[in-house]
Design a protein around this motif. Structure first.
Motif, PDB file in Angstrom:
ATOM      1  N   ARG A 157     -14.152 -13.013  -5.939  1.00 48.60           N
ATOM      2  CA  ARG A 157     -12.279 -12.881  -6.732  1.00 48.60           C
ATOM      3  C   ARG A 157     -11.937 -11.565  -7.319  1.00 48.60           C
ATOM      4  NH1 ARG A 157      -9.142 -13.831 -10.488  1.00 48.60           N
ATOM      5  NH2 ARG A 157     -10.945 -14.128 -12.023  1.00 48.60           N
ATOM      6  N   VAL A 158     -12.616 -11.339  -8.006  1.00 44.01           N
ATOM      7  CA  VAL A 158     -12.107  -9.931  -9.580  1.00 44.01           C
ATOM      8  C   VAL A 158     -11.843  -8.915  -8.475  1.00 44.01           C
ATOM      9  CG1 VAL A 158     -13.161  -7.986 -10.883  1.00 44.01           C
ATOM     10  CG2 VAL A 158     -13.384 -10.861 -10.943  1.00 44.01           C
ATOM     11  N   ARG A 159     -13.493  -9.003  -7.535  1.00 42.16           N
ATOM     12  CA  ARG A 159     -13.225  -7.845  -5.909  1.00 42.16           C
ATOM     13  C   ARG A 159     -12.061  -7.910  -5.425  1.00 42.16           C
ATOM     14  NH1 ARG A 159     -16.423  -7.505  -0.734  1.00 42.16           N
ATOM     15  NH2 ARG A 159     -15.426  -5.630   0.257  1.00 42.16           N
ATOM     16  N   LEU A 160     -11.754  -9.144  -4.750  1.00 40.78           N
ATOM     17  CA  LEU A 160     -10.748  -9.176  -4.044  1.00 40.78           C
ATOM     18  C   LEU A 160      -8.994  -9.392  -4.025  1.00 40.78           C
ATOM     19  CD1 LEU A 160     -11.675 -11.721  -1.245  1.00 40.78           C
ATOM     20  CD2 LEU A 160     -12.021  -9.354  -0.993  1.00 40.78           C
ATOM     21  N   THR A 161      -9.117  -9.718  -6.008  1.00 41.29           N
ATOM     22  CA  THR A 161      -7.844  -9.443  -6.607  1.00 41.29           C
ATOM     23  C   THR A 161      -7.759  -8.020  -7.116  1.00 41.29           C
ATOM     24  OG1 THR A 161      -8.707 -10.168  -8.569  1.00 41.29           O
ATOM     25  CG2 THR A 161      -8.012 -11.859  -7.387  1.00 41.29           C
ATOM     26  N   GLU A 162      -8.417  -7.886  -7.704  1.00 41.68           N
ATOM     27  CA  GLU A 162      -8.268  -5.951  -7.991  1.00 41.68           C
ATOM     28  C   GLU A 162      -7.346  -4.759  -7.339  1.00 41.68           C
ATOM     29  OE1 GLU A 162     -12.228  -4.889  -9.215  1.00 41.68           O
ATOM     30  OE2 GLU A 162     -12.591  -4.335  -7.264  1.00 41.68           O
ATOM     31  N   ASN A 163      -6.601  -4.328  -7.575  1.00 36.03           N
ATOM     32  CA  ASN A 163      -6.025  -3.018  -6.924  1.00 36.03           C
ATOM     33  C   ASN A 163      -7.404  -2.394  -6.724  1.00 36.03           C
ATOM     34  OD1 ASN A 163      -3.353  -4.622  -7.796  1.00 36.03           O
ATOM     35  ND2 ASN A 163      -3.809  -3.837  -8.811  1.00 36.03           N
ATOM     36  N   ASN A 164      -7.140  -1.379  -5.488  1.00 33.72           N
ATOM     37  CA  ASN A 164      -7.556  -0.724  -5.186  1.00 33.72           C
ATOM     38  C   ASN A 164      -7.343   0.872  -5.052  1.00 33.72           C
ATOM     39  OD1 ASN A 164      -8.856  -2.560  -2.892  1.00 33.72           O
ATOM     40  ND2 ASN A 164      -9.813  -1.727  -4.367  1.00 33.72           N
ATOM     41  N   ASN A 181      -7.264  11.199   2.009  1.00 30.51           N
ATOM     42  CA  ASN A 181      -7.013  10.047   2.188  1.00 30.51           C
ATOM     43  C   ASN A 181      -6.664   9.601   0.749  1.00 30.51           C
ATOM     44  OD1 ASN A 181      -6.263   7.760   3.700  1.00 30.51           O
ATOM     45  ND2 ASN A 181      -7.153   8.626   5.317  1.00 30.51           N
ATOM     46  N   VAL A 182      -5.395   9.412   0.877  1.00 33.28           N
ATOM     47  CA  VAL A 182      -5.340   9.516  -0.328  1.00 33.28           C
ATOM     48  C   VAL A 182      -4.803   7.933  -0.419  1.00 33.28           C
ATOM     49  CG1 VAL A 182      -4.264   8.914  -2.804  1.00 33.28           C
ATOM     50  CG2 VAL A 182      -5.393  10.908  -2.005  1.00 33.28           C
ATOM     51  N   GLU A 183      -4.975   6.842  -0.647  1.00 32.88           N
ATOM     52  CA  GLU A 183      -4.360   5.055  -0.475  1.00 32.88           C
ATOM     53  C   GLU A 183      -4.740   4.440  -2.135  1.00 32.88           C
ATOM     54  OE1 GLU A 183      -4.750   1.306   3.105  1.00 32.88           O
ATOM     55  OE2 GLU A 183      -5.973   2.491   2.518  1.00 32.88           O
ATOM     56  N   PHE A 184      -3.522   3.162  -2.353  1.00 34.31           N
ATOM     57  CA  PHE A 184      -3.469   2.413  -3.501  1.00 34.31           C
ATOM     58  C   PHE A 184      -2.650   1.075  -2.745  1.00 34.31           C
ATOM     59  CE2 PHE A 184      -0.399   0.674  -6.597  1.00 34.31           C
ATOM     60  CZ  PHE A 184      -1.522   0.043  -7.238  1.00 34.31           C
ATOM     61  N   VAL A 185      -3.487   0.569  -2.878  1.00 35.77           N
ATOM     62  CA  VAL A 185      -3.820  -1.171  -2.763  1.00 35.77           C
ATOM     63  C   VAL A 185      -3.326  -1.554  -3.949  1.00 35.77           C
ATOM     64  CG1 VAL A 185      -4.478  -3.284  -1.001  1.00 35.77           C
ATOM     65  CG2 VAL A 185      -4.954   0.017  -0.483  1.00 35.77           C
ATOM     66  N   ARG A 186      -1.950  -2.630  -3.781  1.00 39.96           N
ATOM     67  CA  ARG A 186      -1.693  -3.315  -4.834  1.00 39.96           C
ATOM     68  C   ARG A 186      -1.836  -4.927  -4.317  1.00 39.96           C
ATOM     69  NH1 ARG A 186       3.468  -4.872  -6.614  1.00 39.96           N
ATOM     70  NH2 ARG A 186       3.567  -5.799  -8.443  1.00 39.96           N
ATOM     71  N   ASN A 187      -2.480  -6.167  -4.938  1.00 40.02           N
ATOM     72  CA  ASN A 187      -2.342  -6.876  -4.312  1.00 40.02           C
ATOM     73  C   ASN A 187      -1.335  -8.170  -4.864  1.00 40.02           C
ATOM     74  OD1 ASN A 187      -4.287  -8.091  -2.508  1.00 40.02           O
ATOM     75  ND2 ASN A 187      -5.972  -7.380  -4.370  1.00 40.02           N
ATOM     76  N   VAL A 188      -0.267  -8.205  -4.348  1.00 42.73           N
ATOM     77  CA  VAL A 188       0.829  -8.600  -4.538  1.00 42.73           C
ATOM     78  C   VAL A 188       1.214 -10.398  -5.575  1.00 42.73           C
ATOM     79  CG1 VAL A 188       3.558  -9.065  -4.634  1.00 42.73           C
ATOM     80  CG2 VAL A 188       2.499  -7.437  -3.624  1.00 42.73           C
ATOM     81  N   ASN A 189       0.006 -10.834  -5.284  1.00 43.97           N
ATOM     82  CA  ASN A 189       0.303 -11.897  -5.659  1.00 43.97           C
ATOM     83  C   ASN A 189      -1.301 -12.743  -6.197  1.00 43.97           C
ATOM     84  OD1 ASN A 189       2.963 -12.798  -5.436  1.00 43.97           O
ATOM     85  ND2 ASN A 189       2.255 -13.342  -3.040  1.00 43.97           N
ATOM     86  N   PRO A 190      -1.540 -12.202  -6.822  1.00 44.43           N
ATOM     87  CA  PRO A 190      -2.983 -12.374  -7.449  1.00 44.43           C
ATOM     88  C   PRO A 190      -3.840 -13.765  -7.505  1.00 44.43           C
ATOM     89  CG  PRO A 190      -2.456 -11.075  -8.876  1.00 44.43           C
ATOM     90  CD  PRO A 190      -1.496 -10.939  -7.900  1.00 44.43           C
ATOM     91  N   ASP A 191      -2.433 -14.405  -8.088  1.00 47.70           N
ATOM     92  CA  ASP A 191      -3.104 -16.220  -8.164  1.00 47.70           C
ATOM     93  C   ASP A 191      -3.175 -16.430  -7.627  1.00 47.70           C
ATOM     94  OD1 ASP A 191      -2.889 -14.942 -11.197  1.00 47.70           O
ATOM     95  OD2 ASP A 191      -1.086 -14.866 -11.753  1.00 47.70           O
ATOM     96  N   SER A 220       0.594  -0.990  -0.023  1.00 48.88           N
ATOM     97  CA  SER A 220       0.310   0.069  -0.102  1.00 48.88           C
ATOM     98  C   SER A 220       1.148   1.096   0.064  1.00 48.88           C
ATOM     99  CB  SER A 220      -1.098   0.362   0.697  1.00 48.88           C
ATOM    100  OG  SER A 220      -0.216  -0.018   2.440  1.00 48.88           O
ATOM    101  N   LEU A 221       0.168   2.371  -0.794  1.00 46.66           N
ATOM    102  CA  LEU A 221       0.529   3.616  -0.882  1.00 46.66           C
ATOM    103  C   LEU A 221      -0.081   4.545  -0.122  1.00 46.66           C
ATOM    104  CD1 LEU A 221       2.935   3.422  -4.209  1.00 46.66           C
ATOM    105  CD2 LEU A 221       3.910   2.807  -1.916  1.00 46.66           C
TER     106      LEU A 221
END
Length: 860
Positions: A610-617, A525-535, A502-503
């Motif tokens: 799955r799409v919701r929890l693996t996509e970045n926010n 309040n800006v937050e970028f959340v990246r899922n590193v291992n979506p697979d 997260s950034l």
């Protein structure tokens, strides 16, 4: 070695059982003599009505022994101690000498004395006495003192003819009795008239302007507490009206009453006396009239050194302030003068002095300041000297902590930060920090690994003012201790979900209108959340995978579907992760694989999750929170606290969409940097109330309600902003993320939703020393509402859904280490909404199916 440990373990269990049997079988009256009575209860009756006021009950000096749920634990621990441990030791020694004649050959007298003082012989008894409590035997001397206190108390309330007595009421059980205190009040005395005798004319003028605010009023019952409050009010009034040297001791009252009148006359005449200022010089006392003083000159010593000389300093005149410094002024003059709340030619106010102390401390640049006021010969003009001693420019902090969160049971965390003060000359504080932690997962199903790890860092700069393009001093003055905070940071988690990076960046403002109220406004309040291992989704969310694999069972063994599956070492077929599972779900949804409508809906729900929890926010939010805490100090056990928070995300980005065209994904969502931004509104209310119900006993209550509603660019709430239930700070009968939503029963590995209700009630009581106990009941659940969830069991549909509130109860232990409290809780599922019919109540209500939680500090 293993056998020795097992033997030791068995002995420990036997010893513990013997101790428990000893305590439970201990005679409560063991150390109560025949002619003595054990006090079991105090009761106070005023004019034959029972009193429950805690203040009045506190006047009773002798109290019954403390108890835990009616059991006198500390008394019985005290009774376990031997009266004369030395005699027991001597008996043992005598028997030893008879068995072994040569004892003195290997035990010297010095060693014998050491053994006598050892914990096992003498120390154990002293320890039991220290943690225990001697029997509360009725002591008539203490009882008579309590009677006098009751009479004195009611005298202060105007009942000058009150009389108190006591009665010993023996109980049905032997050697036990209650004390009944009885107070006869008679008629109260009334304030008939108030006269004043104020020596200083200027005080008289000030008094007249606020006489109507007096706590002492004609026609009201005499109450000494009101006289005390009035003295404090007048002292504050005069000291905030220019009389800088006013002394509270100058105020006293005379009670005037004609003793020749009827004895039944209950009217009192009161005279308020305010004397002149009294001072002493060279052993001679003098009195002078109090005068209103104005501040003639203000000197700020920005580089104050108690060993330096003032005449060697340079001076800068700025906005009617004189700033003294050595060599070079390190601070912007406005940063210093904005912290001073009195100005040249203004009248002295104590309030301004206190606000100045608070704001200078709020700068976090100086040590606690010293402020002097020097009067002239007329006592009407003051010179103010403000001495500021700087804190070190740089400081290094390092911490090693025990941590606890909703994900991990217990862990360790290391953090370090470098603080730089007065970065830009305006008392700004720069904090650069780094942190790392490792912890034990609270639930093994949350990850394939046992431990979690986290590493991150922040750059945080704080301004001691509202940093805004427009002036805000009239709306948020400096006495409210305003601060602006700019933060940028990153965080990386492993073995939690799909591993997240997260950034985040924050621009926030906070201020305190009063000592009780605090406001915080996060403009950005800006937050970028990246899922590193979506697979890795189906490896982590095993329940979800099992549901999908169960649907695929009917196609196993058919060669045309072999590409979906892999074979394990036992020859069993499972959907291949990730390609086989993803392709199977896609083919079901596009109609390539025939399934029932129920199976289609299940696969569709799995794929949406799955799409919701693996996509970045990308979360671009603003929020405001207001907090009030009535707690006066750390020892206040009777207080309340509430917090209100409102948050909105994505609104500004949605407005920009009307001007700047966004790229869109296949679902029609607007993309910023290739990521759909979240859009929702969220509000929360959190209320905590503590009641003190006895000596160190507290009933604590908490209620929480929160809802987040997606709209526009979102049809669900980001995982990091959603709600979950269960865990050590929530419903302790369930693990974190295990409860709900609604009446579903642990359908996912991480169960979360966008509506939450939670209620907690806890009774806290002392056990032994710093060890405390608790009994608790937790209720609540989470639901989906106004989002894309289609399972009716998970959706909040109105009042009827409140029937799905889960209930858990249990007990816990807390050990107070002064700096933190270590907490162990054991929760039992009393009402489980995930089950059906009578199985909802007390099913699996035993130790085997209980939930064990470790926590740091109290949950609320």
């Amino acid at each position: 070695m293993r056998g020795s440990l097992g033997l030791l373990y068995n002995r420990a269990k036997i010893g513990l059982l013997l101790l428990l049997f000893g305590i439970s079988g201990c005679n409560t009256l063991k150390k109560v003599e025949d002619e003595e009575l054990l006090l079991t209860k105090n009761s106070i009756f005023v004019d034959e009505e029972k009193v429950t006021d805690s203040e009045i009950k506190g006047l009773i000096g002798q109290k019954p022994n403390s108890s835990v749920l009616g059991y006198p634990l500390r008394l019985n621990l005290y009774n376990l101690a031997k009266e004369n441990p030395d005699s027991s030791f001597n008996d043992w020694l005598h028997r030893k000498e008879k068995r072994e004649k040569r004892l003195n050959n290997f035990l010297s007298a010095k060693q014998v004395n050491r053994l006598r003082e050892s914990f096992l012989v003498k120390g154990s008894s002293e320890f039991l006495k220290r943690i225990g409590e001697p029997p509360a035997v009725i002591d008539t001397a203490k009882t008579n003192k309590s009677v006098k206190r009751l009479e004195a108390y009611y005298n202060t309330k105007g009942y000058f003819n009150s009389a108190a007595t006591y009665e010993i009421v023996e109980g049905k059980r032997e050697k036990r009795a209650e004390l009944h205190y009885k107070v006869n009040l008679s008629k109260p005395y009334i304030v008939d008239s108030i006269q004043k005798n104020i020596a200083s004319p200027e005080l008289d003028s000030i008094y007249k302007l606020s006489a109507k605010k007096s706590y002492v009023r004609e026609g009201e019952q005499f109450d000494l507490e009101k006289f005390t409050l009035e003295r404090e009010r007048l002292t504050s009034l005069f000291r905030n009206s220019g009389v800088y040297n006013f002394q509270e001791s100058s105020i006293n009252y005379d009670i005037l009453r004609d003793t020749t009148l009827d004895a039944n006359d209950q009217l009192l005449d009161i005279q308020l006396n305010i004397k002149k200022f009294r001072s002493s010089s060279n052993g001679v006392d003098t009195t002078t009239n109090y005068r209103v003083a104005r501040i003639k000159k203000i000197n700020i010593y920005a580089d104050y050194d108690i060993y330096g000389a003032a005449d060697s300093l340079q001076v800068l005149e700025y906005d009617n302030y004189n700033i003294y410094y050595s060599n070079k002024l390190r601070y912007k003059p406005k940063a210093l003068t904005d912290a001073i709340f009195f100005t040249k030619d203004s009248i002295y106010r104590d309030l301004d002095r206190l606000r100045t102390y608070r704001q200078i401390t709020n700068l976090n640049t100086f040590k606690y300041p010293n402020i002097d006021f020097i009067p002239d010969s007329t006592q009407t003009e003051l010179v103010s000297n403000i001495y500021l001693a700087a804190k070190p420019k740089y400081s290094l902090n390092m911490n090693f902590d025990i941590t606890h969160s909703n994900i991990q049971q217990v862990g360790t965390a290391f953090s370090t930060s470098v603080i730089t003060r007065n970065v830009f000359g305006g008392a700004e504080t720069l904090n650069v920090s780094a942190r790392g932690s490792i912890g034990l997962l609270s639930d093994a199903s949350l990850s394939n690994e046992t431990f979690t790890s986290e590493i991150g860092g922040d750059i945080n700069i704080t301004f001691p003012r509202i940093w805004f393009p427009f002036k805000t001093e009239k709306v948020i003055p400096y006495y409210m201790l305003p601060q602006t905070r700019l933060l940028a940071g990153t965080n990386f988690q492993r073995n939690i979900g799909l591993d997240k990076q997260s950034l985040n960046s924050v621009l926030s403002y906070n201020w305190s209108p009063t000592n009780l109220h605090k406001n915080n406004f996060e403009l950005l309040n800006v937050e970028f959340v990246r899922n590193v291992n979506p697979d890795n989704f189906y490896n982590v969310y095993r329940n979800t995978f099992s549901n999908l694999d169960d649907i695929a069972d009917q196609f196993k063994g058919d060669s045309q579907y072999d590409d979906y599956f892999e074979v394990d070492d036992n020859g069993d077929q499972f959907l291949d992760i990730p390609n086989g599972a993803n392709t199977f779900a896609d083919d079901v949804l596009n109609g390539s694989i025939p399934v029932t409508s129920e199976e289609y809906d299940e696969v569709n729900s799995i794929e949406e999750r799955r799409v919701r929890l693996t996509e970045n926010n990308l979360i671009f939010a603003s929020n405001f929170s207001h907090t009030k805490n009535s707690k006066s100090d750390i020892n206040d056990l009777d207080f309340y606290q509430y917090r209100i928070k409102v948050e909105s995300a994505g609104g500004m980005l949605a407005l920009v969409a009307n001007v700047v065209p966004y790229n869109k994904n296949d679902s029609g969502q607007n993309l910023v940097f290739g990521v759909p931004f979240s859009q929702y509104v969220k509000t929360e209310f959190d209320y905590i109330r503590h009641w003190r119900v006895g000596e160190s006993q507290v009933i604590a209550f908490r209620s929480f309600a929160g809802i987040a509603i997606p709209y526009g660019n979102s049809n669900s709430i980001p995982f990091v902003r959603s709600y979950f239930a269960g865990g050590s700070n929530d419903n302790r009968a369930w693990n974190a993320y295990e409860l709900g939503p609604g009446k579903t029963m642990n359908v996912n590995d991480f169960n979360e939703a966008n509506l939450k209700l939670a209620f907690n009630l806890e009774y806290r009581f002392p056990l032994v020393g710093d060890l405390k106990g608790a009994l608790f009941a937790d209720a609540g659940n989470i639901w989906n509402v106004f989002d894309n969830e289609n399972n009716p069991d998970a959706i909040f549909s109105g009042i009827d859904s409140l029937a799905d509130i889960a209930l858990g109860n249990g007990f816990g232990l807390r050990y107070d280490f002064t700096y933190f409290v270590f907490r162990l809780d054991l929760g039992f599922k009393t009402f489980n909404p995930g089950k059906v019919g009578s199985d909802r109540w007390f099913d699996g209500y035993n130790f085997k199916n209980s939930t064990f939680n470790i926590g740091i500090n109290y949950p609320f």
